[in-house]
Design a protein around this motif. Structure first.
Motif, PDB file in Angstrom:
ATOM      1  N   LEU A   1      17.689 -12.088  -5.275  1.00  0.00           N
ATOM      2  CA  LEU A   1      16.317 -11.940  -4.801  1.00  0.00           C
ATOM      3  C   LEU A   1      15.624 -13.301  -4.655  1.00  0.00           C
ATOM      4  CD1 LEU A   1      14.307  -9.714  -4.002  1.00  0.00           C
ATOM      5  CD2 LEU A   1      13.454  -9.763  -6.354  1.00  0.00           C
ATOM      6  N   LYS A   2      15.107 -13.568  -3.426  1.00  0.00           N
ATOM      7  CA  LYS A   2      14.456 -14.844  -3.133  1.00  0.00           C
ATOM      8  C   LYS A   2      12.964 -14.712  -2.874  1.00  0.00           C
ATOM      9  CE  LYS A   2      18.628 -16.838  -0.993  1.00  0.00           C
ATOM     10  NZ  LYS A   2      19.187 -17.394   0.260  1.00  0.00           N
ATOM     11  N   GLY A   3      12.542 -13.589  -2.261  1.00  0.00           N
ATOM     12  CA  GLY A   3      11.131 -13.451  -1.911  1.00  0.00           C
ATOM     13  C   GLY A   3      10.607 -12.053  -2.154  1.00  0.00           C
ATOM     14  N   VAL A   4       9.397 -11.957  -2.720  1.00  0.00           N
ATOM     15  CA  VAL A   4       8.752 -10.674  -2.986  1.00  0.00           C
ATOM     16  C   VAL A   4       7.293 -10.760  -2.537  1.00  0.00           C
ATOM     17  CG1 VAL A   4       7.984  -9.042  -4.753  1.00  0.00           C
ATOM     18  CG2 VAL A   4      10.259 -10.091  -4.932  1.00  0.00           C
ATOM     19  N   ASP A   5       6.852  -9.740  -1.779  1.00  0.00           N
ATOM     20  CA  ASP A   5       5.462  -9.639  -1.332  1.00  0.00           C
ATOM     21  C   ASP A   5       4.980  -8.238  -1.691  1.00  0.00           C
ATOM     22  OD1 ASP A   5       3.014  -9.645  -0.106  1.00  0.00           O
ATOM     23  OD2 ASP A   5       3.747 -10.286   1.860  1.00  0.00           O
ATOM     24  N   VAL A   6       4.050  -8.140  -2.649  1.00  0.00           N
ATOM     25  CA  VAL A   6       3.588  -6.844  -3.155  1.00  0.00           C
ATOM     26  C   VAL A   6       2.076  -6.762  -3.014  1.00  0.00           C
ATOM     27  CG1 VAL A   6       3.320  -5.407  -5.199  1.00  0.00           C
ATOM     28  CG2 VAL A   6       5.515  -6.503  -4.737  1.00  0.00           C
ATOM     29  N   GLN A   7       1.602  -5.660  -2.424  1.00  0.00           N
ATOM     30  CA  GLN A   7       0.167  -5.434  -2.251  1.00  0.00           C
ATOM     31  C   GLN A   7      -0.155  -3.987  -2.601  1.00  0.00           C
ATOM     32  OE1 GLN A   7      -1.616  -6.815   1.470  1.00  0.00           O
ATOM     33  NE2 GLN A   7      -2.795  -4.934   1.583  1.00  0.00           N
ATOM     34  N   GLY A   8      -1.216  -3.778  -3.377  1.00  0.00           N
ATOM     35  CA  GLY A   8      -1.669  -2.429  -3.671  1.00  0.00           C
ATOM     36  C   GLY A   8      -1.063  -1.808  -4.906  1.00  0.00           C
ATOM     37  N   ILE A   9      -0.369  -2.583  -5.729  1.00  0.00           N
ATOM     38  CA  ILE A   9       0.228  -2.092  -6.975  1.00  0.00           C
ATOM     39  C   ILE A   9      -0.375  -2.885  -8.131  1.00  0.00           C
ATOM     40  CG2 ILE A   9       2.375  -1.833  -8.289  1.00  0.00           C
ATOM     41  CD1 ILE A   9       3.841  -1.457  -5.658  1.00  0.00           C
ATOM     42  N   GLN A  10      -0.725  -2.202  -9.202  1.00  0.00           N
ATOM     43  CA  GLN A  10      -1.478  -2.846 -10.279  1.00  0.00           C
ATOM     44  C   GLN A  10      -0.598  -3.628 -11.245  1.00  0.00           C
ATOM     45  OE1 GLN A  10      -4.469  -2.328  -9.385  1.00  0.00           O
ATOM     46  NE2 GLN A  10      -5.547  -3.544 -10.913  1.00  0.00           N
TER      47      GLN A  10
ATOM     48  N   MET B   1       0.748   3.691  -5.845  1.00  0.00           N
ATOM     49  CA  MET B   1       1.734   3.370  -6.881  1.00  0.00           C
ATOM     50  C   MET B   1       1.074   2.496  -7.933  1.00  0.00           C
ATOM     51  SD  MET B   1       5.339   2.512  -4.975  1.00  0.00           S
ATOM     52  CE  MET B   1       6.024   1.999  -6.561  1.00  0.00           C
ATOM     53  N   LYS B   2       1.346   2.795  -9.205  1.00  0.00           N
ATOM     54  CA  LYS B   2       0.706   2.047 -10.286  1.00  0.00           C
ATOM     55  C   LYS B   2       1.530   0.840 -10.713  1.00  0.00           C
ATOM     56  CE  LYS B   2      -1.879   5.893 -12.359  1.00  0.00           C
ATOM     57  NZ  LYS B   2      -1.511   6.969 -11.452  1.00  0.00           N
TER      58      LYS B   2
ATOM     59  N   GLY C   1      -3.867  -3.402  -6.551  1.00  0.00           N
ATOM     60  CA  GLY C   1      -4.479  -2.313  -5.808  1.00  0.00           C
ATOM     61  C   GLY C   1      -5.967  -2.195  -6.073  1.00  0.00           C
ATOM     62  N   ASP C   2      -6.368  -2.185  -7.330  1.00  0.00           N
ATOM     63  CA  ASP C   2      -7.775  -2.105  -7.709  1.00  0.00           C
ATOM     64  C   ASP C   2      -8.240  -3.514  -8.077  1.00  0.00           C
ATOM     65  OD1 ASP C   2     -10.252  -1.723  -8.842  1.00  0.00           O
ATOM     66  OD2 ASP C   2      -9.693   0.134  -9.859  1.00  0.00           O
ATOM     67  N   LEU C   3      -9.092  -4.097  -7.247  1.00  0.00           N
ATOM     68  CA  LEU C   3      -9.450  -5.504  -7.395  1.00  0.00           C
ATOM     69  C   LEU C   3     -10.155  -5.806  -8.707  1.00  0.00           C
ATOM     70  CD1 LEU C   3     -10.727  -6.290  -3.783  1.00  0.00           C
ATOM     71  CD2 LEU C   3      -8.388  -6.202  -4.639  1.00  0.00           C
ATOM     72  N   HIS C   4     -10.893  -4.832  -9.240  1.00  0.00           N
ATOM     73  CA  HIS C   4     -11.715  -5.095 -10.412  1.00  0.00           C
ATOM     74  C   HIS C   4     -11.141  -4.506 -11.693  1.00  0.00           C
ATOM     75  CE1 HIS C   4     -14.846  -6.772  -7.848  1.00  0.00           C
ATOM     76  NE2 HIS C   4     -14.665  -5.737  -7.045  1.00  0.00           N
ATOM     77  N   ALA C   5      -9.962  -3.895 -11.612  1.00  0.00           N
ATOM     78  CA  ALA C   5      -9.309  -3.330 -12.797  1.00  0.00           C
ATOM     79  C   ALA C   5      -8.273  -4.322 -13.329  1.00  0.00           C
ATOM     80  CB  ALA C   5      -8.647  -2.006 -12.452  1.00  0.00           C
ATOM     81  N   PRO C   6      -7.925  -4.242 -14.609  1.00  0.00           N
ATOM     82  CA  PRO C   6      -6.892  -5.134 -15.155  1.00  0.00           C
ATOM     83  C   PRO C   6      -5.571  -4.969 -14.415  1.00  0.00           C
ATOM     84  CG  PRO C   6      -8.069  -3.993 -16.914  1.00  0.00           C
ATOM     85  CD  PRO C   6      -8.504  -3.354 -15.635  1.00  0.00           C
ATOM     86  N   PHE C   7      -4.848  -6.053 -14.291  1.00  0.00           N
ATOM     87  CA  PHE C   7      -3.551  -6.024 -13.627  1.00  0.00           C
ATOM     88  C   PHE C   7      -2.525  -6.728 -14.514  1.00  0.00           C
ATOM     89  CE2 PHE C   7      -5.608  -9.929 -12.374  1.00  0.00           C
ATOM     90  CZ  PHE C   7      -4.606 -10.885 -12.496  1.00  0.00           C
ATOM     91  N   LYS C   8      -1.270  -6.487 -14.219  1.00  0.00           N
ATOM     92  CA  LYS C   8      -0.193  -7.114 -14.981  1.00  0.00           C
ATOM     93  C   LYS C   8       0.800  -7.727 -13.995  1.00  0.00           C
ATOM     94  CE  LYS C   8       3.500  -6.208 -18.333  1.00  0.00           C
ATOM     95  NZ  LYS C   8       4.194  -5.152 -19.131  1.00  0.00           N
TER      96      LYS C   8
ATOM     97  N   CYS D   1       0.811  -1.217   0.000  1.00  0.00           N
ATOM     98  CA  CYS D   1       0.000   0.000   0.000  1.00  0.00           C
ATOM     99  C   CYS D   1       0.846   1.270   0.000  1.00  0.00           C
ATOM    100  CB  CYS D   1      -0.954   0.010   1.200  1.00  0.00           C
ATOM    101  SG  CYS D   1      -2.086  -1.388   1.228  1.00  0.00           S
ATOM    102  N   CYS D   2       1.899   1.280  -0.806  1.00  0.00           N
ATOM    103  CA  CYS D   2       2.728   2.483  -0.943  1.00  0.00           C
ATOM    104  C   CYS D   2       2.066   3.453  -1.916  1.00  0.00           C
ATOM    105  CB  CYS D   2       4.129   2.113  -1.420  1.00  0.00           C
ATOM    106  SG  CYS D   2       5.053   1.132  -0.205  1.00  0.00           S
ATOM    107  N   SER D   3       2.326   4.752  -1.728  1.00  0.00           N
ATOM    108  CA  SER D   3       1.662   5.792  -2.509  1.00  0.00           C
ATOM    109  C   SER D   3       2.658   6.772  -3.096  1.00  0.00           C
ATOM    110  CB  SER D   3       0.645   6.547  -1.643  1.00  0.00           C
ATOM    111  OG  SER D   3      -0.348   5.672  -1.150  1.00  0.00           O
ATOM    112  N   VAL D   4       2.144   7.569  -4.030  1.00  0.00           N
ATOM    113  CA  VAL D   4       2.936   8.610  -4.686  1.00  0.00           C
ATOM    114  C   VAL D   4       2.217   9.934  -4.478  1.00  0.00           C
ATOM    115  CG1 VAL D   4       3.881   9.446  -6.867  1.00  0.00           C
ATOM    116  CG2 VAL D   4       3.751   6.980  -6.420  1.00  0.00           C
ATOM    117  N   THR D   5       2.974  10.985  -4.167  1.00  0.00           N
ATOM    118  CA  THR D   5       2.378  12.305  -4.012  1.00  0.00           C
ATOM    119  C   THR D   5       2.737  13.181  -5.203  1.00  0.00           C
ATOM    120  OG1 THR D   5       2.182  14.226  -2.551  1.00  0.00           O
ATOM    121  CG2 THR D   5       4.356  13.258  -2.752  1.00  0.00           C
ATOM    122  N   SER D   6       1.804  14.005  -5.596  1.00  0.00           N
ATOM    123  CA  SER D   6       2.041  14.929  -6.701  1.00  0.00           C
ATOM    124  C   SER D   6       1.371  16.250  -6.385  1.00  0.00           C
ATOM    125  CB  SER D   6       1.485  14.357  -8.013  1.00  0.00           C
ATOM    126  OG  SER D   6       0.088  14.134  -7.899  1.00  0.00           O
ATOM    127  N   SER D   7       1.861  17.333  -6.971  1.00  0.00           N
ATOM    128  CA  SER D   7       1.304  18.660  -6.711  1.00  0.00           C
ATOM    129  C   SER D   7       0.465  19.106  -7.889  1.00  0.00           C
ATOM    130  CB  SER D   7       2.426  19.672  -6.452  1.00  0.00           C
ATOM    131  OG  SER D   7       3.125  19.334  -5.272  1.00  0.00           O
TER     132      SER D   7
END
Length: 549
Positions: free
Chosen positions: A243-252, A232-233, A269-276, A212-218
C-alpha cells in the motif's frame, strides 16, 4: 498519390496511438481508412456514456425510450462482438446518468459478466447516486456481483454512485491477487465490515480511495422493515504490504498499518465530532493532507510529534483546519507546505531549509505574519486571497507580513463587489515603493466603473509586480476594466496620487508594457487589436501585462 505509411503499421501500434488520443478524436479515426476502422472496432479500451446517445432534457418520452433502447443495444452488441471474436477488453468505462437503477440492473449484470470474462484490467462504473442522496432504500442501488472482483486480470476498480457491496463479500474466502487500485465513491455496503473485508482480501493493493461511503441497516417500525443509511464510522487497513496511497473522506476513524504507505489524505465525516487517525506505524510516509479537522486545535506539540513519527515527511497540507494562534514548524525534510483557510492563525514560523513551495489561501481580513527562518534559495510562496473591496486598504500590510519579502512569488486575488456600490475606497498616499512580487493574478474584480480607479490605485500602491494577469471570463473581469487597467499602466490617467504630491507613483517610470494573452504570445500585436480579436467569453483564458521598469 502518397503512400499511407501510418495505416500500414502493426495493429498493436495503431491501438497504442488511439490510447493516447482524446476519446472523441480516437473515434473519428474510423473515417481515415479501412485499416483505421478495423483498428477502432478492435480497440481494447471501451467507454460508454448514456448522455452521448440520449442527449439533454427535456425531450419527448417516446424519443427517450427509443434512445435508451439504442444505448442498451449498442453496449450489448459491442461486448458480444468482442467475445465472439475472442478479443480482450483492456479497459471498460461505463457512465449512466439517465436511467433508473432498477430498470438497468439486469443489463448491467450481463455487461459486467461479459467484461469480467474478457480479461479486463481496468473497470470504471459510474451510476446515479443511490440512498446517499435520495434517502430511498437498498433497492435503489445496483448490487455489485462478486464475479467482478474475481476477475483474475482486474488491476484497477473504480465504483461511483448507487452501487452496493453485498453481504456475499463478507463470506467470500478467495484472495484477489491482481487488484492494485480500488476507488469507491458514494458506495453503499450492507454491513459495516463489508468494504473492510473486501480490502483485506486484496493483499497487493497499492492505492485506496474511499469517499462518502455508507452503510445500510434495516429497522422495524410497526412490523414493517425500512432501510436506513448512515456514513461508515470506521475502517482498518491491515496486512497490505504494498500500500502506497490512501485517500479517505467521510469516515470518522481510520487505522492503517502499512509499512510502504507514502501518501495519506484524510477528511472526517463529522467535522465537529472527535475523530481518530492512527497511521503511526507508517514510518515511510512522505505526504500528508488533512482536511476539515475542526474538532481539535493543532498546536506546536502536534508538529513536534508529527515529524518525529514520520522522519521522511516531505509534503504537508492543511485545508479548513483549526490552528493555534502561533505555530512553529521545524523540519529538515519538508519540501511542500500548504495552509488553506486555517482559522485562528496569526503567526507562523517555518524552519525548513529544504522547503521549495509554500501555498497560503485565506481571506483579506486575516493578516498572519508568516516567517521563513531557514529556507531554500529556490523557495516560492504562492498566495490566494478572497477579499472584500473595502479591505483593499490592508493589502500592502498583508503582503509585508511575508518575511523575507523576496519569497513571495505570486498573489492571486478574488476581489468581491461591495454590497453598497456607491462606497468608495480611500487609498492612502505612500512615499515608499511597495513590496516587489513576481506575479499578480486578478481572478475577479468589481464591475462598477466608479470603483475602477481606487481599485487599481490601491493594488499598485500595495505591490510592485513584474507581471500582471487578468481573467478573460466576462463574469469575473469585464473588458472595460481590462482597458482601464491598461490605460492606467500606460500613465494616461490624469488623476493620480502624484498629481497632488511630490511623490511620483512607481508605474509612471515604466519603460514599457508588453501585452500577451494565453491564446497568443506575440508581444508585438497592438493591445486594442489583440483585445478585439479575443472571444467575448473565454472561461479559461487570461491576458497578461509584463512590466519593464
Amino acid at each position: 498519390m502518397e503512400q499511407d505509411l501510418i495505416s500500414n503499421l502493426p495493429k498493436t501500434i495503431l491501438h497504442d496511438i488511439l490510447s493516447r488520443l482524446p476519446e472523441k478524436d480516437a473515434a473519428r479515426t474510423i473515417v481515415l481508412s479501412k485499416a483505421w476502422t478495423e483498428t477502432w472496432y478492435t480497440f481494447a479500451i471501451l467507454s460508454f456514456c448514456d448522455t452521448k446517445i440520449i442527449g439533454t432534457f427535456p425531450q419527448p418520452a417516446e424519443d427517450f425510450v427509443r434512445k435508451r433502447k439504442n444505448f442498451i443495444d449498442y453496449v450489448k452488441r459491442t461486448l458480444l462482438r468482442f467475445r465472439e471474436q475472442g478479443l480482450a477488453i483492456k479497459e471498460f468505462k461505463l457512465s449512466i446518468n439517465c436511467f433508473d437503477l432498477q430498470y438497468m440492473s439486469h443489463d448491467v449484470d450481463l455487461w459486467m459478466k461479459l467484461v469480467s470474462e474478457s480479461g479486463v484490467q481496468v473497470l470504471e462504473l459510474c451510476l446515479p447516486d443511490g440512498p446517499e442522496q435520495d434517502g430511498e432504500g437498498r433497492d435503489q442501488c445496483y448490487i455489485l456481483p462478486v464475479g467482478i472482483i474475481e476477475a483474475k486480470s482486474l488491476y484497477k476498480l473504480v465504483l461511483m454512485g448507487g452501487i452496493r457491496v453485498d453481504r456475499a463479500f463478507l463470506n467470500h474466502s478467495v484472495k484477489f491477487f491482481s487488484l492494485r487500485v480500488l476507488s469507491l465513491w458514494l458506495v453503499l455496503s450492507g454491513e459495516e465490515e463489508a468494504i473492510e473485508h473486501l480490502i483485506s482480501r486484496c493483499p497487493l493493493l497499492e492505492y485506496i480511495t474511499l469517499k462518502c461511503c455508507s452503510v445500510t441497516s434495516s429497522g422495524g417500525i410497526r412490523g414493517l422493515l425500512e432501510a436506513r443509511t448512515s456514513r461508515m464510522k470506521s475502517i482498518s487497513m491491515l496486512g497490505l504490504p504494498k500500500l502506497k496511497g490512501v485517500d479517505v473522506q467521510g469516515i470518522q476513524e481510520i487505522n492503517i498499518d502499512a509499512p510502504s504507505l507514502e501518501n495519506f489524505c484524510f477528511c472526517p465525516g463529522d467535522l465537529h465530532a472527535p475523530f481518530k487517525m492512527n497511521v503511526d506505524n507508517c514510518r515511510n510516509l512522505r505526504g500528508l493532507s488533512l482536511w476539515s479537522l475542526k474538532s481539535m486545535v493543532i498546536i506546536d506539540k502536534w508538529f513536534l510529534d508529527l515529524f518525529s513519527k514520520f522522519p521522511f515527511l516531505e509534503s504537508l497540507k492543511f485545508v479548513n483546519c483549526t490552528m493555534s494562534e502561533t505555530i512553529n514548524i521545524s523540519s529538515t525534510q519538508l519540501k511542500v507546505l500548504e495552509l488553506s483557510n486555517c482559522s485562528n492563525l496569526k503567526e507562523v514560523n517555518i524552519d525548513a531549509p529544504k522547503l521549495l513551495s509554500c501555498g497560503y489561501c485565506g481571506d483579506g481580513a486575516s493578516k498572519p505574519v508568516i516567517s521563513f527562518l531557514k529556507s531554500s534559495s529556490q523557495l516560492e510562496v504562492n498566495v490566494l486571497i478572497h477579499m472584500d473591496y473595502m479591505d483593499l486598504g490592508n493589502l500592502r500590510k498583508f503582503i509585508e507580513n511575508f518575511k523575507p519579502q523576496n519569497v513571495l512569488a505570486s498573489l492571486s486575488l478574488f476581489i468581491h463587489q461591495p454590497i453598497v456600490e456607491e462606497l468608495n475606497l480611500n487609498v492612502l498616499q505612500v512615499s515608499t515603493i511597495p513590496p516587489s512580487i513576481k506575479h499578480l493574478d486578478l481572478r475577479a474584480v468589481p464591475k462598477t466603473k466608479t470603483l475602477y480607479m481606487p481599485l487599481v490605485k490601491s493594488l499598485l500602491s500595495s505591490c510592485c509586480p513584474s507581471t500582471i494577469s487578468l481573467s478573460l471570463h466576462s463574469f469575473f473581469c469585464n473588458r472595460a476594466f481590462i482597458e482601464f487597467f491598461y490605460e492606467t499602466l500606460m500613465g494616461r490617467e490624469e488623476e493620480c496620487f502624484c498629481s497632488s504630491d511630490h511623490t511620483k507613483c512607481w508605474w509612471h517610470d515604466l519603460k514599457d508594457v508588453k501585452v500577451t494573452s494565453s491564446m497568443t504570445t506575440d508581444e508585438n500585436v497592438d493591445f486594442k487589436t489583440m483585445l478585439d480579436a479575443l472571444p467575448t467569453f473565454s472561461p479559461h483564458e487570461n491576458i497578461s501585462f509584463r512590466l519593464e521598469l
